[in-house]
Write an enzyme that holds these catalytic residues in place. Structure first.
Site, PDB file in Angstrom:
ATOM      1  N   ARG A  15      63.301 -22.094  31.671  1.00  0.00           N
ATOM      2  CA  ARG A  15      63.742 -21.321  30.485  1.00  0.00           C
ATOM      3  C   ARG A  15      65.350 -21.634  30.383  1.00  0.00           C
ATOM      4  NH1 ARG A  15      61.396 -15.268  31.831  1.00  0.00           N
ATOM      5  NH2 ARG A  15      61.762 -16.363  33.984  1.00  0.00           N
ATOM      6  N   LYS A  75      67.384 -16.161  34.543  1.00  0.00           N
ATOM      7  CA  LYS A  75      67.124 -15.700  35.917  1.00  0.00           C
ATOM      8  C   LYS A  75      68.310 -15.036  36.453  1.00  0.00           C
ATOM      9  CE  LYS A  75      64.019 -14.621  37.650  1.00  0.00           C
ATOM     10  NZ  LYS A  75      63.223 -13.341  37.317  1.00  0.00           N
ATOM     11  N   TYR A  94      69.019 -11.701  33.527  1.00  0.00           N
ATOM     12  CA  TYR A  94      68.054 -10.677  34.407  1.00  0.00           C
ATOM     13  C   TYR A  94      68.629 -10.627  35.692  1.00  0.00           C
ATOM     14  CZ  TYR A  94      64.264 -10.472  31.069  1.00  0.00           C
ATOM     15  OH  TYR A  94      63.572 -10.239  29.922  1.00  0.00           O
ATOM     16  N   HIS A  96      67.347  -7.694  38.315  1.00  0.00           N
ATOM     17  CA  HIS A  96      66.538  -7.063  39.306  1.00  0.00           C
ATOM     18  C   HIS A  96      67.043  -6.982  40.818  1.00  0.00           C
ATOM     19  CE1 HIS A  96      63.372  -7.802  36.226  1.00  0.00           C
ATOM     20  NE2 HIS A  96      63.620  -9.090  36.236  1.00  0.00           N
ATOM     21  N   GLU A 118      67.287  -6.253  32.029  1.00  0.00           N
ATOM     22  CA  GLU A 118      66.000  -5.360  32.500  1.00  0.00           C
ATOM     23  C   GLU A 118      66.611  -3.827  32.300  1.00  0.00           C
ATOM     24  OE1 GLU A 118      67.650  -6.015  36.534  1.00  0.00           O
ATOM     25  OE2 GLU A 118      67.443  -7.387  34.779  1.00  0.00           O
ATOM     26  N   ASP A 270      59.336  -8.650  40.674  1.00  0.00           N
ATOM     27  CA  ASP A 270      60.775  -8.985  40.592  1.00  0.00           C
ATOM     28  C   ASP A 270      61.512  -7.536  40.999  1.00  0.00           C
ATOM     29  OD1 ASP A 270      61.278 -11.321  39.503  1.00  0.00           O
ATOM     30  OD2 ASP A 270      60.639 -10.529  37.698  1.00  0.00           O
TER      31      ASP A 270
END
Length: 369
Positions: A15, A75, A94, A96, A118, A270
């Protein structure tokens, strides 16, 4: 603002944080954008397409990080990327963090301002930047689960939907939120025997109304989960506590009661995973076996379908990128409490309470100047 978009480097992550269409919007608003060469190759976007949209192409991630005032990724930053962050720089991606103390400490050490997709919210508590990838992961969970159930792949050797005269596979979905609902929809579409478990009676009523008698709903208790898991062919873990570590709903003792060749897919990995036997895996080696049960615990599931995932994600993130660039992160967060909820690390401090609690780190709520 100078906005940088590096190429993702997590294993089998294809991505990209910005598309040419998004860059065109940002450049038209007066911002500068730099993209690492080949950042969009995984979704079929060439450097030329990015240049046409108004971006400059840089040869390395180091150049992007050094140039940018705000870095937009997909990510969580890998260790080498954390080292390139600097005080005053904004990272929007993101994170996490609740399951990754090493990353949290690296971000704290960087001094950067780190806003996590998130934990951004909208009125009512929905998570607009997590939802698109939860949808993808939920749908994918049934695809990968069905594949793992094939005998040649070590599975029990059952077809999810069965055939006339042969019972369908039993699918148990833990969690009736976005990812769980999409998993259920896919499994029901394949004519499996599907049960969704949730602790919200309101949500169970909604699912029952949505799916009718094609779906069973069960209120979440340890006893109910233990009984359902024992007979399941495929268990999908889709439980989310925003920003915090996922609860361990399936214990190792429960796994030991499952049939050999059954499959468990942990979408919550995650955030640490909701099975006691879960550990992070990659697309290169997605599964492992515990007590005869196949575990699929890939931490970037949507990365396997990067074109779909990138467009779904950037459709949601672009307005926030634009707000951060137009106003600066402080004013943007002051105007939008939901965006402010995305702030996880700032100026060497953890600013998201659940992350600090789960990692045993000091918590320092951000106070606007």
């Amino acid at each position: 603002m100078r906005i940088g978009c590096p190429k993702e480097i997590k294993i089998h992550e294809y991505r990209v944080g910005l598309t040419p269409a998004g860059i065109r919007e940002l450049v038209a608003a007066g911002h500068e954008v730099a993209v690492e060469t080949q950042a969009g190759a995984g979704i079929g976007m060439t450097d030329a397409a990015y240049e046409t949209a108004g971006a400059r192409i840089l040869a390395t991630a180091a150049e992007v990080f050094d140039w940018a005032e705000m870095v937009v990724k997909v990510k969580e930053p890998q260790p080498s990327e954390c080292k390139m962050l600097k005080p005053g720089q904004v990272l929007f991606t993101y994170l996490h963090l609740a399951a990754d103390k090493a990353q949290a400490e690296a971000l704290v050490a960087s001094g950067a301002t780190c806003i996590a997709y998130e934990t951004v919210t909208v009125p009512g508590g929905a998570l607009p930047l997590l939802t698109p990838m939860s949808e993808v992961a939920g749908r994918m969970s049934i695809q990968v689960g069905a594949d793992a159930l094939q005998k040649a792949n070590g599975g029990f050797g059952v077809l999810l939907g069965g055939v006339p005269g042969v019972a369908p596979a039993k699918v148990v979905v833990l969690g009736g939120g976005v990812s769980g609902t999409h998993a259920a929809e896919m499994a029901v579409g394949l004519k499996a025997d599907v049960t969704v478990v949730d602790r919200s009676v309101k949500r169970l009523r909604e699912l029952s109304a949505q799916f009718g008698n094609t779906l069973k709903t069960v209120y979440s208790t340890a006893d109910a989960i233990e009984n359902l898991v024992r007979d399941a062919d495929l268990v999908v873990g889709a439980v989310l506590v925003p920003g915090a570590a996922a609860p361990k709903l399936v214990t190792h003792a429960m796994v030991k009661t499952m049939k050999a060749g059954a499959v468990m897919v942990d979408i919550a990995i995650d955030q640490g995973g909701c099975f006691e036997t879960s550990r992070p895996t990659t697309h290169a080696e997605p599964t492992y076996v515990v007590d005869g049960v196949i575990h699929y615990c890939v931490t970037n599931m949507p990365g396997a379908v990067p074109r779909t995932s990138t467009f779904a994600l950037t459709n949601a993130t672009l307005p926030y990128v634009r707000a951060l660039a137009d106003l600066g992160w402080q004013k943007a967060c002051a105007r939008d409490a939901g965006l402010a909820a995305g702030l996880n690390v700032h100026d060497g401090l953890v600013t998201f309470e659940a992350v600090a609690r789960d990692l045993g780190l000091p918590y320092s709520p951000y106070v606007p100047a």
